[in-house]
Design a protein around this motif. Structure first.
Motif, mmCIF file in Angstrom:
data_model
loop_
_atom_site.group_PDB
_atom_site.id
_atom_site.type_symbol
_atom_site.label_atom_id
_atom_site.label_comp_id
_atom_site.label_asym_id
_atom_site.label_seq_id
_atom_site.Cartn_x
_atom_site.Cartn_y
_atom_site.Cartn_z
ATOM 1 N N SER A 165 -73.845 -34.767 3.044
ATOM 2 C CA SER A 165 -74.333 -35.692 2.014
ATOM 3 C C SER A 165 -73.256 -36.674 1.570
ATOM 4 C CB SER A 165 -74.850 -34.905 0.802
ATOM 5 O OG SER A 165 -75.985 -34.151 1.147
ATOM 6 N N ALA A 166 -72.037 -36.188 1.405
ATOM 7 C CA ALA A 166 -70.955 -37.077 0.966
ATOM 8 C C ALA A 166 -70.679 -38.146 2.015
ATOM 9 C CB ALA A 166 -69.694 -36.272 0.680
ATOM 10 N N CYS A 167 -70.742 -37.762 3.286
ATOM 11 C CA CYS A 167 -70.531 -38.728 4.374
ATOM 12 C C CYS A 167 -71.644 -39.772 4.385
ATOM 13 C CB CYS A 167 -70.463 -37.997 5.708
ATOM 14 S SG CYS A 167 -70.181 -39.077 7.128
ATOM 15 N N VAL A 168 -72.881 -39.345 4.184
ATOM 16 C CA VAL A 168 -74.004 -40.284 4.154
ATOM 17 C C VAL A 168 -73.829 -41.280 3.013
ATOM 18 C CG1 VAL A 168 -76.493 -40.502 3.780
ATOM 19 C CG2 VAL A 168 -75.608 -38.700 5.281
ATOM 20 N N ASP A 208 -82.853 -40.959 0.988
ATOM 21 C CA ASP A 208 -82.420 -40.877 -0.410
ATOM 22 C C ASP A 208 -81.272 -41.843 -0.696
ATOM 23 O OD1 ASP A 208 -84.288 -38.955 -0.996
ATOM 24 O OD2 ASP A 208 -82.880 -37.280 -1.109
ATOM 25 N N ALA A 209 -80.362 -41.981 0.262
ATOM 26 C CA ALA A 209 -79.195 -42.835 0.042
ATOM 27 C C ALA A 209 -79.580 -44.303 -0.110
ATOM 28 C CB ALA A 209 -78.206 -42.663 1.200
ATOM 29 N N PHE A 210 -80.591 -44.750 0.652
ATOM 30 C CA PHE A 210 -80.914 -46.178 0.676
ATOM 31 C C PHE A 210 -82.145 -46.557 -0.147
ATOM 32 C CE2 PHE A 210 -78.149 -45.761 4.361
ATOM 33 C CZ PHE A 210 -77.348 -46.882 4.226
ATOM 34 N N THR A 211 -82.873 -45.585 -0.676
ATOM 35 C CA THR A 211 -84.055 -45.916 -1.477
ATOM 36 C C THR A 211 -83.721 -46.772 -2.700
ATOM 37 O OG1 THR A 211 -85.317 -43.999 -0.710
ATOM 38 C CG2 THR A 211 -85.947 -44.936 -2.832
ATOM 39 N N PRO A 212 -82.689 -46.446 -3.489
ATOM 40 C CA PRO A 212 -82.407 -47.302 -4.652
ATOM 41 C C PRO A 212 -82.125 -48.753 -4.271
ATOM 42 C CG PRO A 212 -81.265 -45.200 -4.866
ATOM 43 C CD PRO A 212 -81.815 -45.249 -3.471
ATOM 44 N N HIS A 213 -81.434 -48.968 -3.166
ATOM 45 C CA HIS A 213 -81.135 -50.339 -2.733
ATOM 46 C C HIS A 213 -82.416 -51.091 -2.385
ATOM 47 C CE1 HIS A 213 -79.458 -53.707 -0.476
ATOM 48 N NE2 HIS A 213 -80.228 -53.347 0.544
ATOM 49 N N ASP A 254 -72.356 -46.823 1.184
ATOM 50 C CA ASP A 254 -71.537 -47.765 0.417
ATOM 51 C C ASP A 254 -70.858 -48.765 1.352
ATOM 52 O OD1 ASP A 254 -72.299 -46.387 -1.845
ATOM 53 O OD2 ASP A 254 -70.417 -45.284 -2.042
ATOM 54 N N ALA A 255 -70.383 -48.275 2.497
ATOM 55 C CA ALA A 255 -69.722 -49.162 3.451
ATOM 56 C C ALA A 255 -70.716 -50.156 4.043
ATOM 57 C CB ALA A 255 -69.069 -48.333 4.559
ATOM 58 N N VAL A 256 -71.910 -49.692 4.365
ATOM 59 C CA VAL A 256 -72.928 -50.572 4.930
ATOM 60 C C VAL A 256 -73.319 -51.659 3.933
ATOM 61 C CG1 VAL A 256 -75.345 -50.686 5.664
ATOM 62 C CG2 VAL A 256 -73.849 -48.899 6.573
ATOM 63 N N LEU A 257 -73.581 -51.256 2.695
ATOM 64 C CA LEU A 257 -74.057 -52.232 1.713
ATOM 65 C C LEU A 257 -72.958 -53.212 1.307
ATOM 66 C CD1 LEU A 257 -76.384 -50.029 -0.507
ATOM 67 C CD2 LEU A 257 -76.985 -51.570 1.373
ATOM 68 N N ALA A 258 -71.708 -52.778 1.394
ATOM 69 C CA ALA A 258 -70.609 -53.712 1.118
ATOM 70 C C ALA A 258 -70.554 -54.799 2.184
ATOM 71 C CB ALA A 258 -69.290 -52.957 1.062
ATOM 72 N N ARG A 259 -70.849 -54.419 3.414
ATOM 73 C CA ARG A 259 -70.803 -55.387 4.518
ATOM 74 C C ARG A 259 -72.117 -56.131 4.691
ATOM 75 N NH1 ARG A 259 -68.897 -54.148 10.800
ATOM 76 N NH2 ARG A 259 -69.221 -56.288 11.571
ATOM 77 N N TYR A 260 -73.232 -55.432 4.399
ATOM 78 C CA TYR A 260 -74.563 -56.008 4.616
ATOM 79 C C TYR A 260 -75.400 -55.893 3.337
ATOM 80 C CZ TYR A 260 -73.130 -55.266 9.486
ATOM 81 O OH TYR A 260 -72.449 -55.261 10.678
ATOM 82 N N PRO A 261 -75.063 -56.665 2.324
ATOM 83 C CA PRO A 261 -75.804 -56.549 1.057
ATOM 84 C C PRO A 261 -77.275 -56.945 1.186
ATOM 85 C CG PRO A 261 -74.325 -58.455 1.017
ATOM 86 C CD PRO A 261 -73.971 -57.656 2.231
ATOM 87 N N PHE A 294 -72.254 -55.291 17.771
ATOM 88 C CA PHE A 294 -72.959 -54.642 16.673
ATOM 89 C C PHE A 294 -71.978 -54.185 15.602
ATOM 90 C CE2 PHE A 294 -75.784 -53.800 20.321
ATOM 91 C CZ PHE A 294 -76.954 -54.341 19.816
ATOM 92 N N GLY A 295 -72.442 -54.204 14.355
ATOM 93 C CA GLY A 295 -71.707 -53.508 13.319
ATOM 94 C C GLY A 295 -71.851 -52.018 13.552
ATOM 95 N N THR A 296 -70.827 -51.257 13.272
ATOM 96 C CA THR A 296 -70.889 -49.810 13.493
ATOM 97 C C THR A 296 -70.383 -49.076 12.265
ATOM 98 O OG1 THR A 296 -68.697 -49.778 14.539
ATOM 99 C CG2 THR A 296 -70.612 -50.013 15.993
ATOM 100 N N ILE A 297 -70.918 -47.877 12.079
ATOM 101 C CA ILE A 297 -70.528 -47.055 10.939
ATOM 102 C C ILE A 297 -70.575 -45.597 11.365
ATOM 103 C CG2 ILE A 297 -72.897 -46.928 10.037
ATOM 104 C CD1 ILE A 297 -69.740 -47.171 7.878
ATOM 105 N N SER A 298 -69.515 -44.872 11.051
ATOM 106 C CA SER A 298 -69.486 -43.441 11.339
ATOM 107 C C SER A 298 -70.284 -42.712 10.262
ATOM 108 C CB SER A 298 -68.036 -42.937 11.360
ATOM 109 O OG SER A 298 -67.995 -41.542 11.584
#
Length: 252
Positions: free
Chosen positions: A60-63, A117-122, A68-75, A50-54
């Motif tokens: 909020s800053a961590c989220v 909130d973090a992923f709604t725009p995507h 950003d890391a997820v979308l860079a790897r999984y657009p 699996f892909g993993t992300i901390s």
């Protein structure tokens, strides 16, 4: 929902229900990434492929950094499962319970909101996708030793309903997964009648795969919770479940 060829992020999926759902999405043909705070669990999941992300959903800053890391790897990310679920006992006769209450609200409710909130725009930009929020049967039929957990999950239910209404027509769906007690991470000690994890996951995935996808994923074991008020069993069941208050220190 077609469970194959999706790109799925499960936030809070390092153990229990989330980990099993990750495995089943992958077995169905989806690409799956898992986010969480436990480094050892993330390393184990990485060994499974699996892909993993901390990610710490209380930060909020961590989220945002995790997004950003997820979308860079999984657009092509099209499915976000958000399931923070800190569950603590509280004795409401003791004001010291407040710290536990605040922590659960910050994790279970505000953590869910931060992820959405973090992923709604995507997802809006894609014009298609799905949020899967995870609540609990306890959201509809309280378990008195865990009052704030119940309240936080009831709030996520209401938030999911409002989110679905606001995203109507955008192509982004909102599905609410409502587990009963499932035999994971000590649940079998709290409730010897907890549903076996394999049984829950198989039934939940079967419901998710239906077309159209139900707005609420309700396995048979949670129906008594979800419809207690409608069925006129609510008061009796709350009284019955109040017997578990003996779990609290100093209660008998």
């Amino acid at each position: 929902m077609d469970l194959s060829h999706r790109t799925v992020l499960i936030v809070g999926g390092t153990s229990g229900i989330g980990r099993e759902l990750a495995r089943r999405f992958a077995a169905a043909g989806s690409t799956v990434a898992v986010g969480g705070r436990n480094p050892q669990a993330l390393a184990e999941l990485a060994q499974e492929g699996f892909g993993t992300i901390s990610i710490d959903v209380t930060d909020s800053a961590c989220v945002e950094a995790a997004r950003d890391a997820v979308l860079a790897r999984y657009p092509e990310l099209d499915t976000v499962v958000t399931m923070p679920g800190l569950m603590l006992l509280e004795d409401l006769r003791d004001p010291a319970h407040y710290e536990a209450a605040a922590t659960m609200i910050d994790t279970n409710l505000l953590g869910t909101i931060r992820v959405i909130d973090a992923f709604t725009p995507h997802l809006l930009h894609r014009g298609a996708g799905t949020f899967v929020t995870v609540t609990s049967g306890i959201a509809f039929l309280p378990f008195p030793p865990m009052p704030t957990y119940a309240a936080s999950k009831a709030a996520v239910h209401a938030y999911s309903e409002a989110l679905r209404a606001q995203l109507d027509g955008t192509g982004v769906a909102v599905v609410e997964l409502v587990p009963p007690a499932v035999a994971t991470a000590g649940q079998e000690k709290v409730n010897p009648h907890a549903l076996p994890l394999d049984d829950f996951a198989a039934e939940a995935m079967d419901l998710l795969s239906q077309t159209p996808t139900p707005r609420e994923i309700l396995v048979k074991g949670v129906l008594m919770h979800r419809w207690a008020e409608r069925d006129g069993t609510y008061d009796a069941l709350v009284t019955q479940r109040s017997q578990a208050l003996t779990m609290l220190p100093g209660r008998s």
